[in-house]
Design a protein around this motif. Structure first.
Motif, PDB file in Angstrom:
ATOM      1  N   VAL A  78       0.839  -1.202   0.000  1.00  0.00           N
ATOM      2  CA  VAL A  78       0.000   0.000   0.000  1.00  0.00           C
ATOM      3  C   VAL A  78       0.873   1.250   0.000  1.00  0.00           C
ATOM      4  CG1 VAL A  78      -1.711   1.322   1.304  1.00  0.00           C
ATOM      5  CG2 VAL A  78      -1.918  -1.168   1.153  1.00  0.00           C
ATOM      6  N   GLY A  79       1.909   1.246   0.837  1.00  0.00           N
ATOM      7  CA  GLY A  79       2.788   2.414   0.935  1.00  0.00           C
ATOM      8  C   GLY A  79       3.443   2.770  -0.380  1.00  0.00           C
ATOM      9  N   LYS A  80       3.722   1.773  -1.220  1.00  0.00           N
ATOM     10  CA  LYS A  80       4.377   2.035  -2.503  1.00  0.00           C
ATOM     11  C   LYS A  80       3.475   2.753  -3.500  1.00  0.00           C
ATOM     12  CE  LYS A  80       7.600  -1.842  -2.151  1.00  0.00           C
ATOM     13  NZ  LYS A  80       7.992  -3.169  -2.697  1.00  0.00           N
ATOM     14  N   VAL A  81       2.161   2.648  -3.306  1.00  0.00           N
ATOM     15  CA  VAL A  81       1.230   3.288  -4.246  1.00  0.00           C
ATOM     16  C   VAL A  81       0.419   4.394  -3.585  1.00  0.00           C
ATOM     17  CG1 VAL A  81       1.054   1.223  -5.689  1.00  0.00           C
ATOM     18  CG2 VAL A  81      -0.536   1.518  -3.794  1.00  0.00           C
ATOM     19  N   TRP A  82       0.744   4.728  -2.333  1.00  0.00           N
ATOM     20  CA  TRP A  82       0.021   5.762  -1.586  1.00  0.00           C
ATOM     21  C   TRP A  82       0.488   7.139  -2.079  1.00  0.00           C
ATOM     22  CZ3 TRP A  82      -3.969   5.114   1.775  1.00  0.00           C
ATOM     23  CH2 TRP A  82      -4.336   6.204   2.553  1.00  0.00           C
ATOM     24  N   ILE A  83      -0.376   7.864  -2.764  1.00  0.00           N
ATOM     25  CA  ILE A  83      -0.013   9.142  -3.385  1.00  0.00           C
ATOM     26  C   ILE A  83      -0.138  10.257  -2.353  1.00  0.00           C
ATOM     27  CG2 ILE A  83      -0.529  10.770  -5.237  1.00  0.00           C
ATOM     28  CD1 ILE A  83      -1.775   8.409  -6.766  1.00  0.00           C
TER      29      ILE A  83
END
Length: 374
Positions: A78-83
């Motif tokens: 999730v953190g990798k795609v959290w804008i």
């Protein structure tokens, strides 16, 4: 009293906060449950699990219960795609809603449950209208005494100062991130990293199905209810046949149609169809006032005409267990309301989260008791 041993697997939603937040939340709610019930519930420190998971032990000696609670971790993904950049989030949201316009079955979604349609559609509207109103109203008032250019600058400054707080209060950024991620998930599938993680989760659950447990719960919450259906298909691929009688899949604040009703999510449609002839116990607890959840919408019927699973669809009826001043109602409380599934109210409910995971009653017993409450 013979000890009742329970195994819980928890798969949470689209949230970068991860295991530290949820372990602390569980501890707080266990303490609240203990104060209300008189049962001394103890929650251990967390420890690393055998896969991408964390484990803690929940002891309820008064009820003769011990629960091995395993938190299935995907917050790193999730953190990798959290804008975080608002401009980037706005730009990505354009592609999101173009994709929804092309592929989402909004008419069918509205027939199933109109509230989530509004929840999906209001964030871009508010993201535009709130800054515009905070700029326009001061500008028009100041134009009475100031030149137009000065009034306009003052309006822009007022909007920059005030609109962000209101946009956040109405959970617009979180909903835009959630919607963007699931637009990509529907269109492109899980991707290599998430696909491997779901395989791990299914294998881990399969390893425990024949363990020394009186009850095994696979608990999914929010966006975890979407991924949970894919985990179940993998679990059946590994296990075959039916799940054991003491296994229950529990969906809290279920949002499966967010991906299930996208025409382009053919990979996910296949997962749902594959579960139609599988025997397992599924209990869905979703609240009608929760604008994100699909109350009384059976996800197993989104792409199949029938199923053989034993299913109960329940409302948690939070209003019966919370005092009015503590009940999370209204637009500004939508985010908190979506987490009430993991909390204990002002009065214990047979189907509140701690009762189900730390109490003596099995899920079937809890559902039977809950149905008797007027």
């Amino acid at each position: 009293m013979e000890k009742f041993k329970r195994k819980v697997f928890y798969l949470g939603g689209f949230d970068p906060r991860g295991v530290r937040f949820y372990h602390q939340l569980y501890r707080e709610q266990a303490a609240r449950y203990a104060a209300l019930s008189g049962e001394a519930v103890e929650v251990s420190a967390r420890r690393a699990g055998p896969i991408n998971s964390a484990i803690w032990t929940v002891s309820n000696p008064d009820a003769g219960v011990e629960t091995d609670y395993e938190y299935l971790r995907w917050e790193d993904l999730v953190g990798k795609v959290w804008i975080r950049n608002p401009l980037k989030l706005g730009w990505r949201s354009i592609a999101t809603y173009v994709g929804h316009a092309r592929h989402m079955q909004f008419k069918r979604m509205k027939q199933l449950r109109p509230g989530p349609v509004l929840t999906i559609l209001y964030p871009p509207f508010l993201a535009v209208m709130i800054p515009l109103l905070f700029a326009l109203i001061p500008a028009l008032l100041l134009w009475i005494v100031l030149p137009l250019w000065a009034a306009a600058l003052a309006g822009v400054a007022a909007s920059a100062l005030l609109s962000g707080r209101w946009i956040t209060k109405l959970v617009v950024p979180w909903l835009l991130r959630f919607t963007y991620y699931h637009h990509r998930l529907a269109a492109g599938g899980p991707g290599e990293a998430l696909d491997a993680r779901l395989d791990q989760f299914a294998a881990r659950i399969a390893d425990e199905l024949d363990g020394p447990w009186d009850e095994i719960l696979f608990v999914t919450h929010s966006a975890g209810t979407i991924l949970g259906m894919s985990v179940m298909r993998r679990l059946f691929d590994l296990r075959g046949g039916a799940m054991p009688d003491h296994f229950v899949m529990l969906g809290l604040g279920q949002v499966v149609p967010v991906v299930g009703l996208r025409r382009d999510a053919t990979w996910y449609h296949a997962d749902l169809r594959a579960l139609a002839d599988k025997r397992f116990r599924y209990v869905d607890i979703s609240s009608p006032p929760d604008g994100a959840a699909y109350f009384n919408v059976n996800p197993l019927l989104l792409h199949s005409d029938a199923h053989v699973a034993r299913v109960d669809m329940l409302s948690p009826r939070f209003h019966l267990f919370y005092d009015p001043e503590n009940y999370h109602g209204g637009w500004s409380n939508k985010y908190e309301a979506h987490f009430d599934y993991l909390r204990v109210g002002d009065r214990p409910s047979p189907v509140d989260f701690i009762s189900l995971t730390a109490g003596r009653s099995t899920v079937d017993q809890a559902v039977e008791r809950f149905r008797t409450i007027a």
